[in-house]
Design a protein around this motif. Structure first.
Motif, PDB file in Angstrom:
ATOM      1  N   ILE A   1       0.879  -1.176   0.000  1.00 42.90           N
ATOM      2  CA  ILE A   1       0.000   0.000   0.000  1.00 42.90           C
ATOM      3  C   ILE A   1       0.911   1.220   0.000  1.00 42.90           C
ATOM      4  N   ALA A   2       0.775   2.085  -0.995  1.00 40.65           N
ATOM      5  CA  ALA A   2       1.678   3.241  -1.082  1.00 40.65           C
ATOM      6  C   ALA A   2       0.916   4.471  -1.550  1.00 40.65           C
TER       7      ALA A   2
ATOM      8  N   ASP B   1      -3.458  12.576  -4.840  1.00 38.46           N
ATOM      9  CA  ASP B   1      -4.172  12.029  -3.676  1.00 38.46           C
ATOM     10  C   ASP B   1      -4.503  10.551  -3.887  1.00 38.46           C
ATOM     11  N   LEU B   2      -3.777   9.904  -4.788  1.00 33.97           N
ATOM     12  CA  LEU B   2      -4.040   8.516  -5.140  1.00 33.97           C
ATOM     13  C   LEU B   2      -3.201   7.572  -4.263  1.00 33.97           C
ATOM     14  N   THR B   3      -3.817   6.475  -3.848  1.00 29.42           N
ATOM     15  CA  THR B   3      -3.101   5.431  -3.111  1.00 29.42           C
ATOM     16  C   THR B   3      -3.064   4.166  -3.959  1.00 29.42           C
ATOM     17  N   ASP B   4      -1.877   3.601  -4.122  1.00 27.11           N
ATOM     18  CA  ASP B   4      -1.712   2.359  -4.877  1.00 27.11           C
ATOM     19  C   ASP B   4      -1.851   1.169  -3.932  1.00 27.11           C
ATOM     20  N   VAL B   5      -2.670   0.211  -4.323  1.00 28.50           N
ATOM     21  CA  VAL B   5      -2.834  -1.017  -3.545  1.00 28.50           C
ATOM     22  C   VAL B   5      -2.572  -2.200  -4.473  1.00 28.50           C
ATOM     23  N   PHE B   6      -1.632  -3.046  -4.079  1.00 26.27           N
ATOM     24  CA  PHE B   6      -1.298  -4.242  -4.856  1.00 26.27           C
ATOM     25  C   PHE B   6      -1.632  -5.468  -4.019  1.00 26.27           C
ATOM     26  N   ALA B   7      -2.440  -6.370  -4.582  1.00 23.30           N
ATOM     27  CA  ALA B   7      -2.885  -7.531  -3.811  1.00 23.30           C
ATOM     28  C   ALA B   7      -2.975  -8.770  -4.689  1.00 23.30           C
TER      29      ALA B   7
ATOM     30  N   ASP C   1     -14.797  -6.853 -12.344  1.00 20.24           N
ATOM     31  CA  ASP C   1     -15.938  -6.598 -11.448  1.00 20.24           C
ATOM     32  C   ASP C   1     -15.506  -6.674  -9.981  1.00 20.24           C
ATOM     33  N   VAL C   2     -14.685  -7.675  -9.660  1.00 16.65           N
ATOM     34  CA  VAL C   2     -14.164  -7.810  -8.289  1.00 16.65           C
ATOM     35  C   VAL C   2     -13.337  -6.581  -7.933  1.00 16.65           C
ATOM     36  N   GLY C   3     -12.528  -6.105  -8.897  1.00 20.55           N
ATOM     37  CA  GLY C   3     -11.700  -4.929  -8.663  1.00 20.55           C
ATOM     38  C   GLY C   3     -12.522  -3.677  -8.424  1.00 20.55           C
ATOM     39  N   ALA C   4     -13.571  -3.515  -9.204  1.00 22.40           N
ATOM     40  CA  ALA C   4     -14.414  -2.318  -9.059  1.00 22.40           C
ATOM     41  C   ALA C   4     -15.122  -2.311  -7.702  1.00 22.40           C
TER      42      ALA C   4
ATOM     43  N   LEU D   1     -10.212   4.107   3.321  1.00 28.87           N
ATOM     44  CA  LEU D   1      -9.037   4.977   3.388  1.00 28.87           C
ATOM     45  C   LEU D   1      -9.372   6.458   3.280  1.00 28.87           C
ATOM     46  N   GLY D   2     -10.542   6.764   2.699  1.00 26.24           N
ATOM     47  CA  GLY D   2     -10.892   8.162   2.485  1.00 26.24           C
ATOM     48  C   GLY D   2     -10.049   8.809   1.400  1.00 26.24           C
ATOM     49  N   ARG D   3      -9.550   8.000   0.482  1.00 27.35           N
ATOM     50  CA  ARG D   3      -8.707   8.485  -0.629  1.00 27.35           C
ATOM     51  C   ARG D   3      -9.054   7.717  -1.884  1.00 27.35           C
ATOM     52  N   ARG D   4      -8.720   8.305  -3.051  1.00 28.72           N
ATOM     53  CA  ARG D   4      -8.863   7.576  -4.311  1.00 28.72           C
ATOM     54  C   ARG D   4      -7.816   6.469  -4.352  1.00 28.72           C
ATOM     55  N   VAL D   5      -8.192   5.353  -4.967  1.00 29.46           N
ATOM     56  CA  VAL D   5      -7.329   4.175  -4.955  1.00 29.46           C
ATOM     57  C   VAL D   5      -7.104   3.634  -6.361  1.00 29.46           C
ATOM     58  N   TYR D   6      -5.847   3.303  -6.644  1.00 33.82           N
ATOM     59  CA  TYR D   6      -5.529   2.491  -7.822  1.00 33.82           C
ATOM     60  C   TYR D   6      -5.278   1.089  -7.288  1.00 33.82           C
ATOM     61  N   LEU D   7      -6.092   0.126  -7.741  1.00 36.79           N
ATOM     62  CA  LEU D   7      -6.012  -1.242  -7.239  1.00 36.79           C
ATOM     63  C   LEU D   7      -5.502  -2.186  -8.319  1.00 36.79           C
TER      64      LEU D   7
END
Length: 298
Positions: A221-222, A228-234, A257-260, A270-276
């Motif tokens: 998570i970075a 204001d974007l947070t990157d999440v890799f899972a 669909d799972v990602g959305a 998180l209260g932030r926009r996320v790139y997943l």
């Protein structure tokens, strides 16, 4: 703070899918445990904090007790037993919509092994049951043990009788100071909560063979410095190549669909926009492999 301030631990037990996680979330007032119609959705002891004027309840949500078919299943049952040995109150749950059966009787009888804990019975899902069903269930549940401190029908969905349950549970707790700060709702880490959000989305319309085979690991998570974007890799982990194909779906549609769905939940958390970024990988028969279970946090 008065001398009568009470605090302690309560856990809900019962067969899988009787509404324990939904009840936990309703009491806490925030979603800390994922919910699904699939049995054994809960895989960890998740603590939720309920603050009331008279004290603080720490609700420990646990997996449903079941006959284990895998090493994972056995470890989940062991986890429940560990929790039961430590809590102040055990609340046995049975849904108003289903007759009390052998599984309920077995679990209720097993509570003899925890003499220190006070016992409460909760009849859940009253919003989906008729008055006759609720009455019938209360009689059946009351007959399971002679030492219930209370038998309470309620609906976690509508909130009916939730306040009564909180009051009854708190009255059974020992006197003492708050165990957590007032602004804390759970001791779950952000990584764990994100992993559970993703697993809940993946469970969505999963086929019968899939739910138990899905695990999620958050790799990173970075927060981006320039936005204001947070990157999440899972990683979504399954046991077989055929399951990987199901998760990904035709032309990758199901994974999108799972990602959305996951992204929406993570952004709310998180209260932030996320790139997943989601990656699906196979760990052969991980539910039965001690090393794989260890790597996945079990």
């Amino acid at each position: 703070m008065t001398d009568e301030h009470r605090s302690g631990f309560v856990t809900f037990v019962g067969r899988p899918n009787v509404g324990k996680s939904t009840l936990t979330n309703a009491l806490v007032g925030e979603k800390i445990a994922i919910t699904s119609e699939k049995p054994q959705t809960t895989r960890r002891a998740i603590r939720g904090i309920v603050n009331r004027p008279a004290g603080q309840l720490v609700v420990v949500d646990t997996p449903g007790l079941h006959r284990p078919r895998t090493l994972l299943g056995q470890r989940l049952n062991d986890l429940v037993e560990d929790v039961l040995g430590d809590v102040d109150v055990i609340a046995f749950c049975a849904p108003a919509t289903e007759k009390v059966g052998p599984g309920d009787r077995r679990i209720a009888e097993s509570l003899n092994g925890y003499p220190r804990a006070r016992k409460v019975a909760v009849v859940t899902k009253t919003d989906a049951a008729s008055r006759e069903q609720i009455t019938e269930r209360l009689i059946e549940v009351d007959a399971l043990r002679e030492d219930w401190d209370a038998v309470i029908p309620l609906s976690a969905l509508t909130g009916e009788q939730l306040g009564l349950l909180s009051d009854e549970l708190l009255a059974l707790m020992p006197t003492g100071p708050a165990l957590y700060d007032a602004d804390v709702v759970t001791d779950e880490t952000t990584e764990d909560r994100i992993a559970e959000i993703i697993r809940e989305a993946a469970l969505g319309d999963a086929r019968e063979e899939l739910p138990h085979s899905i695990a999620v690991v958050v790799q990173d998570i970075a927060e981006r410095e320039d936005s204001d974007l947070t990157d999440v890799f899972a990683d979504i982990v399954v046991e077989r190549d055929s399951q990987k194909a199901i998760i990904i779906g035709r032309k990758g549609q199901r994974l999108r669909d799972v990602g959305a769905a996951s992204r929406a939940g993570i952004e709310e958390l998180l209260g932030r926009r996320v790139y997943l970024s989601l990656h699906v990988r196979v760990a052969k028969e991980w539910q039965r492999d001690p090393k794989q279970l260890g790597r996945l946090g079990f």
